[in-house]
Design a protein around this motif. Sequence first.
Motif, PDB file in Angstrom:
ATOM      1  N   UNK A 168     -11.395   4.798   3.438  1.00  0.00           N
ATOM      2  CA  UNK A 168     -10.815   4.877   2.101  1.00  0.00           C
ATOM      3  C   UNK A 168     -11.041   6.264   1.509  1.00  0.00           C
ATOM      4  N   UNK A 169     -10.005   6.877   0.932  1.00  0.00           N
ATOM      5  CA  UNK A 169     -10.151   8.235   0.412  1.00  0.00           C
ATOM      6  C   UNK A 169     -11.262   8.394  -0.623  1.00  0.00           C
ATOM      7  N   UNK A 170     -11.463   7.384  -1.490  1.00  0.00           N
ATOM      8  CA  UNK A 170     -12.510   7.497  -2.501  1.00  0.00           C
ATOM      9  C   UNK A 170     -13.892   7.477  -1.860  1.00  0.00           C
ATOM     10  N   UNK A 198      -6.936  11.072  -5.429  1.00  0.00           N
ATOM     11  CA  UNK A 198      -5.735  11.862  -5.680  1.00  0.00           C
ATOM     12  C   UNK A 198      -5.665  12.953  -4.615  1.00  0.00           C
ATOM     13  N   UNK A 199      -4.506  13.595  -4.462  1.00  0.00           N
ATOM     14  CA  UNK A 199      -4.438  14.719  -3.517  1.00  0.00           C
ATOM     15  C   UNK A 199      -5.476  15.799  -3.819  1.00  0.00           C
ATOM     16  N   UNK A 200      -5.764  16.034  -5.097  1.00  0.00           N
ATOM     17  CA  UNK A 200      -6.741  17.070  -5.436  1.00  0.00           C
ATOM     18  C   UNK A 200      -8.148  16.677  -5.000  1.00  0.00           C
ATOM     19  N   UNK A 201      -8.555  15.411  -5.285  1.00  0.00           N
ATOM     20  CA  UNK A 201      -9.893  14.982  -4.871  1.00  0.00           C
ATOM     21  C   UNK A 201      -9.999  14.930  -3.353  1.00  0.00           C
ATOM     22  N   UNK A 210      -3.920   3.223  -4.530  1.00  0.00           N
ATOM     23  CA  UNK A 210      -5.118   4.007  -4.830  1.00  0.00           C
ATOM     24  C   UNK A 210      -5.501   3.947  -6.300  1.00  0.00           C
ATOM     25  N   UNK A 211      -4.503   3.822  -7.175  1.00  0.00           N
ATOM     26  CA  UNK A 211      -4.805   3.879  -8.602  1.00  0.00           C
ATOM     27  C   UNK A 211      -5.448   5.203  -8.962  1.00  0.00           C
ATOM     28  N   UNK A 212      -6.515   5.134  -9.738  1.00  0.00           N
ATOM     29  CA  UNK A 212      -7.205   6.357 -10.151  1.00  0.00           C
ATOM     30  C   UNK A 212      -8.388   6.695  -9.264  1.00  0.00           C
ATOM     31  N   UNK A 213      -8.555   5.951  -8.150  1.00  0.00           N
ATOM     32  CA  UNK A 213      -9.741   6.151  -7.310  1.00  0.00           C
ATOM     33  C   UNK A 213      -9.664   7.414  -6.469  1.00  0.00           C
TER      34      UNK A 213
END
Length: 416
Positions: A327-329, A71-74, A66-69
């Motif tokens: 994709x999460x992002x 996070x659990x918070x986003x 995932x890198x910075x794309x």
Amino acid sequence: MRATGHTEGVTSTAPAPTSGPAAADDSAAPVLRDFGGGPFGIYIHVPFCATRCGYCDFNTYTAGELGSSSSPQSWFEALRGELATAAQEFDALPTSTPAVETVFVGGGTPSLLGGDGLAGVLDAIRDNFTLAPGAEVTTESNPESTSPEFFERLRAAGYTRISLGMQSAAQHVLKILDRTHTPGRAVAAAREARAAGFDHVNLDLIYGTPGETDADLDASLDAVLSAGVDHVSAYSLIVEDGTALARRVRRGELPAPDDDVLAARYERIDSRLAAAGLHWYEVSNWSASDAGRCRHNLGYWDGGDWLGAGPGAHSHVGGVRWWNVKHPARYADQVATGGLPAAGWEALTDEERYTERVMLTVRLRTGLPLDDLDADGRAAAAKVVADGLAEIVADRLFLTDRGRLLADGVVRTLLT
């Protein structure tokens, strides 16, 4: 016999989307009709994993991928947005939104969120929906990311059921599966969950892994039974295309699972569990009592309605099914624009609903009502009975022990 080599209750438990004339434009939001009148559940997909298991083809991501794309918070903020939007969409339907009978948090590895994170997920559901009295609330957990304090926090938050991915008690089998927990940790975690007040605890097994012996399976069953759990799920290993395991099999580094071995292992599992008081209620699931059965999965198998929230999750309401972007992002971006984060949707035809009814119900111990079959299906039922794969009692079709081994073949015959 085909089952997924993953943990209990993930989105693949539900029927996969089909294409056809009833499928809508993938770019459009789902057009909902109304609730179908069955039980209503919510599935939450947590897409995060510490490492990727070699056999897994589910919609999961490691931090490195995932890198910075994302996070659990986003992810959590997007989840809250999706739940709020879904509640608004449901409020516009002709009938009021049913109370939520079951919640299942799966993945991925939900326990990576920690006790407070999972408590927040349940709070987000409560903020938008009404939980029915006595609702079943389950979370999957990796044994290595749990602790007594973790289970105590979940119990206080309102979770009622824990599902732990054990897979095997043999270290070399876990290594082939790329599982990171130590063999004894799953049993210890199950005991910790029970000590925290959970009456309903599941352990998952995977059998048929290359290199697994009969002695390895017996050791796994011994460990499961020593844990005192009231539910066991056991799945034959499936080598899914695109996985690291599939590449190793294709290169000849590992043999493919053998069907005869899988059948013998299944019979061994069923015999050992039944002798210990855990009886099958679905081909791959055993429980110590009716109360121990996974009500959320029964909602899938019995044709209920559910909202699937999170990246890649699938939903079904009143014969309309949709599936989220993966994709999460992108999921978070689409939630932010308003509307449900659907990648596509379809309105099931009568034929598709019939197919799914037969496909899922025949796998249940309670059997398939003959009235649910059309004329061709009833003729096919007579054939599977003649072949010794099923029996008819009180106008219901029940799989025999041999029929459970060939359940997929029974389904194909009934639908031919």
